[in-house]
Every structure is written in C-alpha cells, then in structure tokens.
Design a protein around this motif. Structure first.
Motif: not given
Length: 108
Positions: A10-24, A101-105
C-alpha cells in the motif's frame, strides 16, 4: 510443500480532500501516473493514460462512473477499468484503494 504469502504494498498517494466530489485529478508517485476519481464520495484509482490514444484521463470528462478521454472520446468505467465506449477497446488498470486518516492509499 511450502506456501508463499504475498503482501500487498500500500502506498500513500494523496490527501482524500484533494479530489473534489464528482471530479478527477492526476497524481504521479512511486513511478506511477494515476487518475483519482471521487464518485458519490467513493475514491477510485486507475492508470491515467487512455489505452487508445494515450490521452491523460485526468484531463477528461467524468460523468457518473465513466471517464471520457479528452482526445477521442473513448470511455472507461472508473470502478473496473473496463472500456465502455469506442474507440477505446482495451481496459485501463484499476487499483484497490482505501482511505485512512484522511489519506488515499492504493496497492502498487
């Protein structure tokens, strides 16, 4: 007879809130070029390159669970990577994802 155990990396790649709803968004990390999608509050991850024309999917148009390539309008299901609309006919790789914890893995 021996058994082999495979451990997912598993790698930590981004903050979860970096991806806006309905977006990429696009993320480059650990030698990977990844597209992250936020569909109805669920994060999905695929390779960021279209298998048809090598377009960057993060520059495409997300509608529901489908991403449309900005170059030739081929479409893929972001949940599975399956090609859903021509001229795209080969799937893109999708990755297992978890948010902790607010991060995307994701599994590399």
């Amino acid at each position: 007879m021996s058994s082999m155990t495979t451990t997912a990396e598993w790698i930590d790649i981004a903050a979860a809130d970096a991806v806006p709803a309905g977006d990429v968004i696009g993320v480059e990390t650990a030698g990977l070029d990844i597209a992250l999608f936020n569909v109805d509050g669920t994060i999905h991850a695929t390779d960021n390159r279209c298998t048809h024309g090598d377009g960057r999917l993060c520059d495409g148009f997300l509608e529901g669970h489908e991403i449309e390539c900005p170059l030739h309008q081929g479409k893929f299901d972001v949940r599975s990577g399956k090609a859903t609309y021509a001229p795209a006919d080969k799937p893109i790789r999708s990755y297992p994802v978890k948010v902790k914890d607010g991060r995307i893995w994701l599994v590399k």
